[in-house]
Design a protein around this motif. Structure first.
Motif, PDB file in Angstrom:
ATOM      1  N   VAL A 159      -3.301  -2.779  -7.429  1.00 22.17           N
ATOM      2  CA  VAL A 159      -3.265  -2.846  -5.936  1.00 22.17           C
ATOM      3  C   VAL A 159      -3.198  -1.170  -5.330  1.00 22.17           C
ATOM      4  O   VAL A 159      -4.103  -0.389  -5.597  1.00 22.17           O
ATOM      5  CB  VAL A 159      -2.072  -3.397  -5.395  1.00 22.17           C
ATOM      6  CG1 VAL A 159      -2.280  -4.000  -3.738  1.00 22.17           C
ATOM      7  CG2 VAL A 159      -1.871  -4.641  -6.193  1.00 22.17           C
ATOM      8  N   CYS A 160      -2.514  -0.765  -4.372  1.00 26.59           N
ATOM      9  CA  CYS A 160      -2.635   0.228  -3.719  1.00 26.59           C
ATOM     10  C   CYS A 160      -2.232   1.517  -4.622  1.00 26.59           C
ATOM     11  O   CYS A 160      -2.687   2.745  -4.374  1.00 26.59           O
ATOM     12  CB  CYS A 160      -1.559   0.555  -2.436  1.00 26.59           C
ATOM     13  SG  CYS A 160      -1.984  -0.775  -1.252  1.00 26.59           S
ATOM     14  N   SER A 170       0.779  -9.324  11.669  1.00 26.08           N
ATOM     15  CA  SER A 170       1.441  -8.453  10.868  1.00 26.08           C
ATOM     16  C   SER A 170       0.839  -7.832   9.521  1.00 26.08           C
ATOM     17  O   SER A 170       1.444  -7.071   9.023  1.00 26.08           O
ATOM     18  CB  SER A 170       2.774  -9.142  10.350  1.00 26.08           C
ATOM     19  OG  SER A 170       2.710 -10.190   9.398  1.00 26.08           O
ATOM     20  N   ARG A 208       8.605  -5.391   6.135  1.00 28.31           N
ATOM     21  CA  ARG A 208      10.163  -4.963   6.385  1.00 28.31           C
ATOM     22  C   ARG A 208      10.416  -4.698   4.737  1.00 28.31           C
ATOM     23  O   ARG A 208      11.115  -3.656   4.465  1.00 28.31           O
ATOM     24  CB  ARG A 208      10.926  -5.732   6.978  1.00 28.31           C
ATOM     25  CG  ARG A 208      11.917  -4.771   7.731  1.00 28.31           C
ATOM     26  CD  ARG A 208      12.720  -5.812   8.778  1.00 28.31           C
ATOM     27  NE  ARG A 208      12.168  -6.465   9.516  1.00 28.31           N
ATOM     28  CZ  ARG A 208      12.691  -7.080  10.786  1.00 28.31           C
ATOM     29  NH1 ARG A 208      13.843  -7.375  10.835  1.00 28.31           N
ATOM     30  NH2 ARG A 208      11.759  -7.805  11.382  1.00 28.31           N
ATOM     31  N   ALA A 212      -0.334   4.125   3.676  1.00 26.57           N
ATOM     32  CA  ALA A 212      -0.301   2.941   4.190  1.00 26.57           C
ATOM     33  C   ALA A 212       0.486   2.813   5.600  1.00 26.57           C
ATOM     34  O   ALA A 212       0.100   2.047   6.087  1.00 26.57           O
ATOM     35  CB  ALA A 212       1.068   2.237   3.404  1.00 26.57           C
ATOM     36  N   ASN A 213       1.557   3.821   5.619  1.00 21.48           N
ATOM     37  CA  ASN A 213       2.090   3.790   6.961  1.00 21.48           C
ATOM     38  C   ASN A 213       2.791   5.347   7.208  1.00 21.48           C
ATOM     39  O   ASN A 213       3.339   5.969   6.243  1.00 21.48           O
ATOM     40  CB  ASN A 213       3.266   2.943   6.931  1.00 21.48           C
ATOM     41  CG  ASN A 213       4.226   2.660   7.990  1.00 21.48           C
ATOM     42  OD1 ASN A 213       4.587   3.634   8.743  1.00 21.48           O
ATOM     43  ND2 ASN A 213       4.488   1.516   8.407  1.00 21.48           N
ATOM     44  N   ARG A 262       5.117   6.351   8.891  1.00 20.43           N
ATOM     45  CA  ARG A 262       6.543   6.484   8.787  1.00 20.43           C
ATOM     46  C   ARG A 262       7.159   6.751   7.400  1.00 20.43           C
ATOM     47  O   ARG A 262       8.104   7.264   7.013  1.00 20.43           O
ATOM     48  CB  ARG A 262       7.180   5.316   9.615  1.00 20.43           C
ATOM     49  CG  ARG A 262       6.931   5.252  10.919  1.00 20.43           C
ATOM     50  CD  ARG A 262       7.954   4.121  11.558  1.00 20.43           C
ATOM     51  NE  ARG A 262       7.517   2.870  11.235  1.00 20.43           N
ATOM     52  CZ  ARG A 262       8.497   1.756  11.340  1.00 20.43           C
ATOM     53  NH1 ARG A 262       9.469   1.994  11.369  1.00 20.43           N
ATOM     54  NH2 ARG A 262       7.534   0.700  11.083  1.00 20.43           N
ATOM     55  N   MET A 272       1.922   3.484  -3.915  1.00 22.06           N
ATOM     56  CA  MET A 272       2.907   2.254  -4.191  1.00 22.06           C
ATOM     57  C   MET A 272       2.467   1.208  -3.385  1.00 22.06           C
ATOM     58  O   MET A 272       1.885   1.323  -2.325  1.00 22.06           O
ATOM     59  CB  MET A 272       4.411   2.822  -3.613  1.00 22.06           C
ATOM     60  CG  MET A 272       5.438   1.679  -3.688  1.00 22.06           C
ATOM     61  SD  MET A 272       5.586   0.478  -2.163  1.00 22.06           S
ATOM     62  CE  MET A 272       6.804  -0.441  -2.574  1.00 22.06           C
TER      63      MET A 272
HETATM   64  N1  ACO Z   1       1.750  -6.531  17.140  1.00 19.92           N
HETATM   65  C1  ACO Z   1       2.842  -6.514  17.705  1.00 19.92           C
HETATM   66  N2  ACO Z   1       3.983  -7.349  17.097  1.00 19.92           N
HETATM   67  C2  ACO Z   1       3.808  -7.135  15.932  1.00 19.92           C
HETATM   68  C3  ACO Z   1       2.771  -7.069  15.084  1.00 19.92           C
HETATM   69  C4  ACO Z   1       1.713  -6.541  15.593  1.00 19.92           C
HETATM   70  N3  ACO Z   1       0.574  -6.258  14.984  1.00 19.92           N
HETATM   71  N4  ACO Z   1       3.073  -7.456  13.789  1.00 19.92           N
HETATM   72  C5  ACO Z   1       4.475  -7.821  13.725  1.00 19.92           C
HETATM   73  N5  ACO Z   1       4.891  -7.753  14.898  1.00 19.92           N
HETATM   74  C6  ACO Z   1       6.236  -8.144  15.455  1.00 19.92           C
HETATM   75  C7  ACO Z   1       6.771  -9.378  14.487  1.00 19.92           C
HETATM   76  O1  ACO Z   1       6.605 -10.313  14.799  1.00 19.92           O
HETATM   77  C8  ACO Z   1       8.296  -8.851  14.871  1.00 19.92           C
HETATM   78  O2  ACO Z   1       8.717  -9.613  16.011  1.00 19.92           O
HETATM   79  P1  ACO Z   1      10.158 -10.289  16.326  1.00 19.92           P
HETATM   80  O3  ACO Z   1      11.186  -9.060  16.153  1.00 19.92           O
HETATM   81  O4  ACO Z   1       9.945 -11.007  17.375  1.00 19.92           O
HETATM   82  O5  ACO Z   1      10.000 -11.169  15.159  1.00 19.92           O
HETATM   83  C9  ACO Z   1       8.327  -7.471  15.031  1.00 19.92           C
HETATM   84  O6  ACO Z   1       7.115  -7.083  15.557  1.00 19.92           O
HETATM   85  C10 ACO Z   1       9.085  -6.268  14.270  1.00 19.92           C
HETATM   86  O7  ACO Z   1       8.183  -6.856  12.996  1.00 19.92           O
HETATM   87  P2  ACO Z   1       8.750  -5.824  11.794  1.00 19.92           P
HETATM   88  O8  ACO Z   1       7.911  -6.487  10.602  1.00 19.92           O
HETATM   89  O9  ACO Z   1      10.274  -5.761  11.429  1.00 19.92           O
HETATM   90  O10 ACO Z   1       8.034  -4.631  12.060  1.00 19.92           O
HETATM   91  P3  ACO Z   1       8.197  -3.160  11.010  1.00 19.92           P
HETATM   92  O11 ACO Z   1       8.817  -2.014  11.868  1.00 19.92           O
HETATM   93  O12 ACO Z   1       8.839  -3.550   9.769  1.00 19.92           O
HETATM   94  O13 ACO Z   1       6.617  -2.994  11.074  1.00 19.92           O
HETATM   95  C11 ACO Z   1       4.980  -2.800   9.163  1.00 19.92           C
HETATM   96  C12 ACO Z   1       5.853  -3.638  10.137  1.00 19.92           C
HETATM   97  C13 ACO Z   1       4.206  -1.855   9.957  1.00 19.92           C
HETATM   98  C14 ACO Z   1       4.281  -3.946   8.397  1.00 19.92           C
HETATM   99  C15 ACO Z   1       6.031  -2.002   8.238  1.00 19.92           C
HETATM  100  O14 ACO Z   1       7.098  -3.080   7.686  1.00 19.92           O
HETATM  101  C16 ACO Z   1       5.337  -1.521   7.008  1.00 19.92           C
HETATM  102  O15 ACO Z   1       4.679  -0.581   7.205  1.00 19.92           O
HETATM  103  N6  ACO Z   1       5.746  -1.772   5.925  1.00 19.92           N
HETATM  104  C17 ACO Z   1       5.306  -1.712   4.723  1.00 19.92           C
HETATM  105  C18 ACO Z   1       3.680  -1.689   4.473  1.00 19.92           C
HETATM  106  C19 ACO Z   1       3.249  -0.823   3.261  1.00 19.92           C
HETATM  107  O16 ACO Z   1       3.563   0.380   3.006  1.00 19.92           O
HETATM  108  N7  ACO Z   1       2.521  -1.390   2.281  1.00 19.92           N
HETATM  109  C20 ACO Z   1       2.016  -0.493   1.251  1.00 19.92           C
HETATM  110  C21 ACO Z   1       1.587  -1.441   0.217  1.00 19.92           C
HETATM  111  S1  ACO Z   1       0.292  -2.007   0.768  1.00 19.92           S
HETATM  112  C22 ACO Z   1      -0.486  -2.921  -0.878  1.00 19.92           C
HETATM  113  O17 ACO Z   1      -0.211  -2.598  -1.838  1.00 19.92           O
HETATM  114  C23 ACO Z   1      -1.667  -3.770  -0.859  1.00 19.92           C
END
Ligand code: ACO
Length: 323
Positions: free
Chosen positions: A112-113, A153, A216, A252-253, A255, A310
Motif C-alpha cells: 500500500v502506501c 471521509s 482517526r 498522506a496528510n 499534519r 506508512m
Molecule cells: N468534509 C467535511 N467533513 C468531513 C469530511 C469531509 N471531507 N470527512 C469527514 N468529515 C467529518 C466527519 O464526519 C466528522 O464529523 P462528526 O464529528 O460530525 O462525526 C468530522 O469531520 C471529523 O472527522 P475525523 O475523522 O475525526 O477527522 P480528522 O481530523 O481525523 O481528519 C483525516 C480525517 C483527514 C482522514 C485524518 O484522520 C487522517 O489524515 N488520517 C490519516 C490518513 C492517513 O494517513 N492515511 C495514510 C495511509 S493511506 C494508505 O495506506 C492507503
C-alpha cells in the motif's frame, strides 16, 4: 561493497486536476475542511484509457531518459502498487512489455502506501546480491478507481500518479559518504488490517472493492510508527536529524508530516511536501515528491535524503540514501 546508486528519476501525472472545490456537489465537504485537516488542495485523476500501467510506463520512460539509458539496460523492474491493471499478471510485466523489454524479470510488490520504500529496499537487495545490475523501481497508482465516491471521509484524500527511479549497482567504500542506499528499516503488523483496507478481492468477494479507512485510528498510530523506523535507520547509519539534507515523507496528510518532522527534530526547511498538489497517491507519493524536489534543484548529487512511508496493513518503513 555494492551500493544501489540513483541514476535517473521520472514521474507522470494524469492531466486532469480535481480541485477541492470540484467536490462541491459530489459530497458534503468544503475546501476549508480539506485544507485544514489534510493540507490537500488538488489531486490528479486518471481519465479513461489512463491506467496504472500507462502512468508507470510514462514515469519509467522519463526515468530512463534522465539516466541516459535504454530499456534494454534494465534487468529488473519492481512495481509498487495496490491498484494493478489486472489481478494477474503483474502490472510490472505489462510495463516491461510496453517498454519493449524481453529480458530480465519484473514483479509487483504490494505494501500500500509503504510500497515504494519496500520496493526500493527489495531492488537494493537484488542489486547488492548480484542478481541484477540496473533496476527500475516504480510506484504507480490509480486509487481513484477504488474510492467510494459517496464517502467524503476518504474520497477527498487520494489521487493518481506514478514516479520511478533507475538504480544501478556501483562499487562503494562501505562508508556513510558513499552514494546510494545506506540503511533501511521495514515493519508491518497485520493486527491493524481493519483500520485501512479494501472491502473486496479475488479470493473473498470476487470483486475489486472500495477503500475503507478509520482515518482517526490511522492518524493515531502514524507518527509513532514513522518515528520508530526513522530512529532505527538513524541508529543503523550512525547519524542524527541534523546530518540530513532532505526529508521526503509519504504524502498522506500535512499534519502527520509536520508532527513526524517535529518529533524527529528535522528542520521545516528540509521537509519536501507535495501533498497539497497530489493528495495521497499511495505508493507513488514518495517518488513523485522526490521528482518535484529534484526538478526544482533542491535535491542534488551527494545530498543525504531520508524517505519514509506508512500505510495499510499496517506497513511502514524508512530508507536513507545519498543522492
Ligand atoms: N468534509 C467535511 N467533513 C468531513 C469530511 C469531509 N471531507 N470527512 C469527514 N468529515 C467529518 C466527519 O464526519 C466528522 O464529523 P462528526 O464529528 O460530525 O462525526 C468530522 O469531520 C471529523 O472527522 P475525523 O475523522 O475525526 O477527522 P480528522 O481530523 O481525523 O481528519 C483525516 C480525517 C483527514 C482522514 C485524518 O484522520 C487522517 O489524515 N488520517 C490519516 C490518513 C492517513 O494517513 N492515511 C495514510 C495511509 S493511506 C494508505 O495506506 C492507503
Amino acid at each position: 561493497m555494492i551500493r544501489s546508486v540513483v541514476r535517473g528519476i521520472g514521474s507522470a501525472l494524469p492531466p486532469r486536476i480535481m480541485k477541492n472545490t470540484d467536490f462541491e456537489g459530489v459530497v458534503e465537504t468544503s475546501d476549508e475542511w480539506i485544507v485544514q485537516r489534510t493540507g490537500i488542495r488538488q489531486r490528479h485523476i486518471a481519465g479513461s484509457g489512463e491506467t496504472t500501467a500507462s502512468l508507470g510506463e510514462a514515469a519509467a520512460r522519463a526515468a530512463l531518459q534522465s539516466a541516459g539509458l535504454d530499456a534494454g539496460d534494465i534487468d529488473l523492474i519492481v512495481l509498487a502498487t495496490s491498484t494493478p491493471n489486472h489481478t494477474f499478471p503483474a502490472t510490472a510485466v505489462e510495463i516491461q512489455q510496453r517498454l519493449g523489454l524481453r529480458s530480465g524479470f519484473a514483479f509487483d510488490l504490494q505494501a500500500v502506501c509503504s510500497g515504494f520504500v519496500y520496493a526500493l529496499n527489495t531492488a537494493d537487495l537484488y542489486l547488492r546480491g548480484g542478481a541484477a545490475r540496473r533496476a527500475l523501481v516504480i510506484g504507480a497508482e490509480t486509487f481513484s478507481r477504488i474510492l467510494d465516491w459517496s464517502d467524503r471521509s476518504t474520497c477527498v484524500l487520494f489521487g493518481d500518479g506514478a514516479g520511478a527511479l533507475v538504480i544501478e549497482a556501483v562499487e562503494g567504500k562501505g562508508s556513510i559518504a558513499d552514494r546510494g542506499l545506506l540503511a533501511a528499516s521495514l515493519r508491518s503488523d497485520g493486527c491493524h488490517m481493519e483500520k485501512l483496507y479494501v472491502d473486496g478481492g479475488p479470493s473473498t468477494t470476487g470483486t475489486v472493492g472500495h477503500l475503507r479507512m478509520e482515518g482517526r485510528e490511522v492518524f493515531k498510530h502514524a507518527v509513532g510508527m514513522i518515528t520508530d523506523v526513522v530512529e532505527a535507520v538513524f541508529a543503523d547509519a550512525g547519524i542524527s536529524a541534523k546530518d540530513l539534507d532532505w526529508f521526503v515523507p509519504h504524502q498522506a496528510n500535512k499534519r502527520i508530516i509536520d508532527a513526524s518532522a517535529k518529533k524527529l527534530g528535522i528542520a521545516e526547511k528540509k521537509v519536501v511536501t507535495t501533498v497539497d498538489l497530489h493528495g495521497n497517491t499511495s505508493a507513488a507519493s514518495v517518488p513523485l515528491a522526490l521528482s518535484v524536489a529534484v526538478a526544482d534543484g533542491r535535491i542534488r548529487q551527494g545530498d543525504l535524503v531520508l524517505l519514509e512511508a506508512m500505510g495499510g496493513g499496517f506497513t511502514w518503513g524508512a530508507l536513507l540514501l545519498r543522492w
